[in-house]
Design a protein around this motif. Structure first.
Motif, PDB file in Angstrom:
ATOM      1  N   TRP A 122       0.802  -1.213   0.000  1.00  0.00           N
ATOM      2  CA  TRP A 122       0.000   0.000   0.000  1.00  0.00           C
ATOM      3  C   TRP A 122       0.844   1.276   0.000  1.00  0.00           C
ATOM      4  N   ASN A 123       2.149   1.129  -0.075  1.00  0.00           N
ATOM      5  CA  ASN A 123       3.003   2.313  -0.155  1.00  0.00           C
ATOM      6  C   ASN A 123       2.729   3.047  -1.467  1.00  0.00           C
ATOM      7  N   PRO A 124       2.345   4.321  -1.420  1.00  0.00           N
ATOM      8  CA  PRO A 124       2.063   5.044  -2.676  1.00  0.00           C
ATOM      9  C   PRO A 124       3.242   5.059  -3.633  1.00  0.00           C
ATOM     10  N   TRP A 125       4.454   5.109  -3.087  1.00  0.00           N
ATOM     11  CA  TRP A 125       5.621   5.115  -3.966  1.00  0.00           C
ATOM     12  C   TRP A 125       5.789   3.783  -4.684  1.00  0.00           C
ATOM     13  N   ALA A 126       5.502   2.682  -3.984  1.00  0.00           N
ATOM     14  CA  ALA A 126       5.556   1.385  -4.647  1.00  0.00           C
ATOM     15  C   ALA A 126       4.487   1.280  -5.724  1.00  0.00           C
ATOM     16  N   ILE A 127       3.326   1.871  -5.473  1.00  0.00           N
ATOM     17  CA  ILE A 127       2.239   1.807  -6.452  1.00  0.00           C
ATOM     18  C   ILE A 127       2.580   2.599  -7.707  1.00  0.00           C
ATOM     19  N   VAL A 128       3.055   3.830  -7.544  1.00  0.00           N
ATOM     20  CA  VAL A 128       3.365   4.641  -8.723  1.00  0.00           C
ATOM     21  C   VAL A 128       4.562   4.071  -9.478  1.00  0.00           C
ATOM     22  N   THR A 129       5.480   3.430  -8.761  1.00  0.00           N
ATOM     23  CA  THR A 129       6.607   2.787  -9.436  1.00  0.00           C
ATOM     24  C   THR A 129       6.135   1.604 -10.265  1.00  0.00           C
ATOM     25  N   CYS A 130       5.181   0.860  -9.718  1.00  0.00           N
ATOM     26  CA  CYS A 130       4.641  -0.298 -10.421  1.00  0.00           C
ATOM     27  C   CYS A 130       3.856   0.121 -11.656  1.00  0.00           C
ATOM     28  N   VAL A 131       3.055   1.171 -11.509  1.00  0.00           N
ATOM     29  CA  VAL A 131       2.205   1.629 -12.611  1.00  0.00           C
ATOM     30  C   VAL A 131       2.981   2.507 -13.584  1.00  0.00           C
ATOM     31  N   GLY A 132       4.073   3.100 -13.126  1.00  0.00           N
ATOM     32  CA  GLY A 132       4.784   4.102 -13.916  1.00  0.00           C
ATOM     33  C   GLY A 132       5.758   3.580 -14.935  1.00  0.00           C
ATOM     34  N   SER A 133       5.668   2.315 -15.307  1.00  0.00           N
ATOM     35  CA  SER A 133       6.472   1.763 -16.402  1.00  0.00           C
ATOM     36  C   SER A 133       7.963   1.963 -16.171  1.00  0.00           C
ATOM     37  N   CYS A 134       8.477   1.414 -15.081  1.00  0.00           N
ATOM     38  CA  CYS A 134       9.919   1.377 -14.850  1.00  0.00           C
ATOM     39  C   CYS A 134      10.268   0.031 -14.227  1.00  0.00           C
ATOM     40  N   THR A 135      11.518  -0.346 -14.322  1.00  0.00           N
ATOM     41  CA  THR A 135      11.953  -1.682 -13.925  1.00  0.00           C
ATOM     42  C   THR A 135      12.333  -1.779 -12.454  1.00  0.00           C
ATOM     43  N   SER A 136      12.083  -0.756 -11.657  1.00  0.00           N
ATOM     44  CA  SER A 136      12.435  -0.795 -10.237  1.00  0.00           C
ATOM     45  C   SER A 136      11.797  -1.956  -9.482  1.00  0.00           C
ATOM     46  N   PRO A 137      10.528  -2.348  -9.760  1.00  0.00           N
ATOM     47  CA  PRO A 137       9.968  -3.499  -9.041  1.00  0.00           C
ATOM     48  C   PRO A 137      10.783  -4.770  -9.205  1.00  0.00           C
ATOM     49  N   ILE A 138      11.382  -4.975 -10.377  1.00  0.00           N
ATOM     50  CA  ILE A 138      12.202  -6.174 -10.579  1.00  0.00           C
ATOM     51  C   ILE A 138      13.468  -6.096  -9.736  1.00  0.00           C
ATOM     52  N   GLU A 139      14.087  -4.927  -9.678  1.00  0.00           N
ATOM     53  CA  GLU A 139      15.276  -4.768  -8.843  1.00  0.00           C
ATOM     54  C   GLU A 139      14.931  -4.996  -7.372  1.00  0.00           C
ATOM     55  N   ASN A 140      13.794  -4.450  -6.936  1.00  0.00           N
ATOM     56  CA  ASN A 140      13.380  -4.647  -5.546  1.00  0.00           C
ATOM     57  C   ASN A 140      13.128  -6.124  -5.246  1.00  0.00           C
ATOM     58  N   LEU A 141      12.511  -6.827  -6.194  1.00  0.00           N
ATOM     59  CA  LEU A 141      12.235  -8.249  -5.990  1.00  0.00           C
ATOM     60  C   LEU A 141      13.524  -9.033  -5.799  1.00  0.00           C
ATOM     61  N   MET A 142      14.541  -8.731  -6.572  1.00  0.00           N
ATOM     62  CA  MET A 142      15.798  -9.468  -6.454  1.00  0.00           C
ATOM     63  C   MET A 142      16.458  -9.230  -5.093  1.00  0.00           C
ATOM     64  N   VAL A 143      16.358  -8.006  -4.572  1.00  0.00           N
ATOM     65  CA  VAL A 143      16.903  -7.726  -3.243  1.00  0.00           C
ATOM     66  C   VAL A 143      16.135  -8.505  -2.178  1.00  0.00           C
ATOM     67  N   VAL A 144      14.808  -8.555  -2.315  1.00  0.00           N
ATOM     68  CA  VAL A 144      13.993  -9.287  -1.347  1.00  0.00           C
ATOM     69  C   VAL A 144      14.287 -10.784  -1.430  1.00  0.00           C
ATOM     70  N   ILE A 145      14.445 -11.318  -2.640  1.00  0.00           N
ATOM     71  CA  ILE A 145      14.798 -12.736  -2.803  1.00  0.00           C
ATOM     72  C   ILE A 145      16.115 -13.037  -2.102  1.00  0.00           C
ATOM     73  N   MET A 146      17.073 -12.144  -2.252  1.00  0.00           N
ATOM     74  CA  MET A 146      18.380 -12.321  -1.623  1.00  0.00           C
ATOM     75  C   MET A 146      18.256 -12.371  -0.102  1.00  0.00           C
ATOM     76  N   ILE A 147      17.500 -11.432   0.477  1.00  0.00           N
ATOM     77  CA  ILE A 147      17.356 -11.386   1.933  1.00  0.00           C
ATOM     78  C   ILE A 147      16.568 -12.590   2.439  1.00  0.00           C
ATOM     79  N   TYR A 148      15.498 -12.947   1.739  1.00  0.00           N
ATOM     80  CA  TYR A 148      14.708 -14.107   2.163  1.00  0.00           C
ATOM     81  C   TYR A 148      15.533 -15.390   2.081  1.00  0.00           C
ATOM     82  N   GLY A 149      16.293 -15.568   0.998  1.00  0.00           N
ATOM     83  CA  GLY A 149      17.136 -16.754   0.870  1.00  0.00           C
ATOM     84  C   GLY A 149      18.177 -16.844   1.964  1.00  0.00           C
TER      85      GLY A 149
END
Length: 443
Positions: free
Chosen positions: A148-175
């Motif tokens: 629900w973070n507005p910045w995450a929402i606009v990044t997701c809708v705003g046609s940029c690849t930042s969500p993929i970069e964030n996912l890889m960081v989260v995968i790294m920490i979870y692993g």
């Protein structure tokens, strides 16, 4: 205890993203410098893919500076257009799914941290502190904060690849929290490949793999052992107390290094295949890894841009080695502040990770000031940019002042959150000390 209606709130967040993507029309978020940067712009990726399809190097000129693997995955989707919607709707739909996966992994990471904390408290014989601790799952809170973070929402809708970069960081920490060396290595290699800055996260990842999730510092266990010796505890209890101190395990770290080398070789191999006959790896390193440097005084700017981050790695690692997951959050926040092309997507990531420590946020000062400060900056930034660029009624200082305020707010947040690991264990010291009472609430 999990948050009630968690799945309903998560589904609502995903649905809200889908509504903005499918029915929001062109919100022009891709042109916002706070949302899309030269390194994450999907429009630049489409340009690089077009150059590659024309048998030219995607790094020709100065448009594309991203990963060649993104060209392979997202490039074909940029050619497909949907009538009545913006050009890159298919990429935005993928980013919605990527955001949801990242949120679920943040939730799973929070649960593992909570299990580790309770286990460490029980090993210290603080059963009352476990029962009196906050029952709401920090993983659920962190996941919903990210969704629900507005910045995450606009990044997701705003046609940029930042969500993929964030996912890889989260995968790294979870692993790393799960001690899954192949998964942690994959996330680390991909995150570093997409953006060089996550490379500094190697320190908390190794600490997580070696020591496990966050735990009280070794000093706490020593206090327990000393108090046990003063009360004439049996030898078996003393030996169990000494075993409670976490020992560093080299085996998962060794596995991580091997898998990291494997994934690095695999990523470079795929990149060379994608760039075969259209530039090759050499041009990728020149145009991709050094995209954030001016042509003049290249060496000087490389040092200025990056050494501030590097200088903080070792001191923070020494001070927070007993809480590697929190250390990963601090590193991520520092990168979001000091990287050359920051965006709100970077802030969305570290704010989501901060939610993992929701049980300790009550100790944080200036919460009211920071919350409304972030809101104010988010509202002023597009206004100042419009006055400067489009209306011509302002100058660059208008937008610069907003960016400066934004950086100051982030700095205050990092400094204040830096005291959380020590505040959370202050009461444990009193519980273990002479006359300590286990009826006190553990933060």
């Amino acid at each position: 205890m999990a948050i009630r209606n968690f799945w309903s709130m998560a589904a609502a967040a995903v649905g809200f993203r889908l509504v903005l993507v499918l029915f929001g029309g062109d919100l022009h978020l891709a042109s916002r410098p706070e949302v899309s940067t030269p390194l994450t712009s999907i429009r630049r990726l489409a340009e690089g893919y077009w150059l590659k399809q024309a048998s030219m190097s995607p790094y020709s000129g100065s448009m594309y500076h991203g990963s060649p693997l993104l060209l392979l995955v997202l490039g074909p989707l940029t050619n497909k257009r949907s009538v009545g919607h913006h050009d890159h709707i298919y990429c935005s739909l993928i980013f919605v799914a990527v955001d949801f996966i990242a949120a679920m992994l943040i939730r799973a990471t929070g649960r593992r941290l909570q299990i580790a904390r309770n286990r460490n408290l029980k090993s210290l014989e603080l059963t009352e502190a476990v029962s009196n601790s906050v029952n709401v799952s920090a993983g659920d809170i962190a996941s919903l904060i990210y969704l629900w973070n507005p910045w995450a929402i606009v990044t997701c809708v705003g046609s940029c690849t930042s969500p993929i970069e964030n996912l890889m960081v989260v995968i790294m920490i979870y692993g790393a929290c799960s001690r899954l060396a192949p998964l942690a290595a994959f996330g680390y290699v991909m995150a570093t490949h997409l953006s060089l800055y996550p490379a500094i996260l190697i320190v908390p990842i190794i600490l997580l793999l070696g020591y496990g999730p966050d735990a009280p510092p070794t000093k706490v266990f020593r206090i327990k052992s000393s108090s046990a010796s003063k009360t004439d505890v049996s030898d078996n209890d003393k030996s169990s107390s000494s075993r409670d101190v976490q020992q560093f395990l080299w085996k998962p770290v060794f596995h991580f290094i091997l898998w990291m080398l494997f994934w690095t070789f695999y990523v470079l191999l795929l990149s060379s295949i994608v760039l075969n006959k259209v530039g090759g790896l050499q041009e990728m390193f020149e145009k991709y890894f050094f995209a954030e440097v001016f042509d003049f005084f290249r060496s000087f700017f490389l040092i200025v841009f990056n050494m501030n981050i590097v200088f903080m790695v070792l001191p923070l690692a020494i001070r927070l080695k007993h809480r590697p997951c929190f250390l990963a959050f601090i590193y991520t926040a520092i990168v979001a502040i000091l990287k050359s092309y920051p965006s709100v997507g970077d802030s969305a990531l570290y704010l989501g990770l901060l939610g993992l420590f929701a049980n300790e946020l009550a100790e944080m000062q200036f919460t009211f000031f920071l919350f409304f400060g972030y809101i104010g900056v988010s509202l002023l930034s597009p206004v100042m940019h419009n006055l400067w660029i489009w209306r011509g009624t302002g100058n660059a200082n208008f937008y610069f002042a907003t960016g400066l305020a934004y950086t100051c707010l982030q700095t205050v947040l990092v400094v204040e959150s830096g005291f959380l690991p020590f505040n959370s264990f202050t009461e444990i010291y009193s519980l273990l000390g002479p006359g300590g009472s286990q009826h006190k609430r553990y933060r």
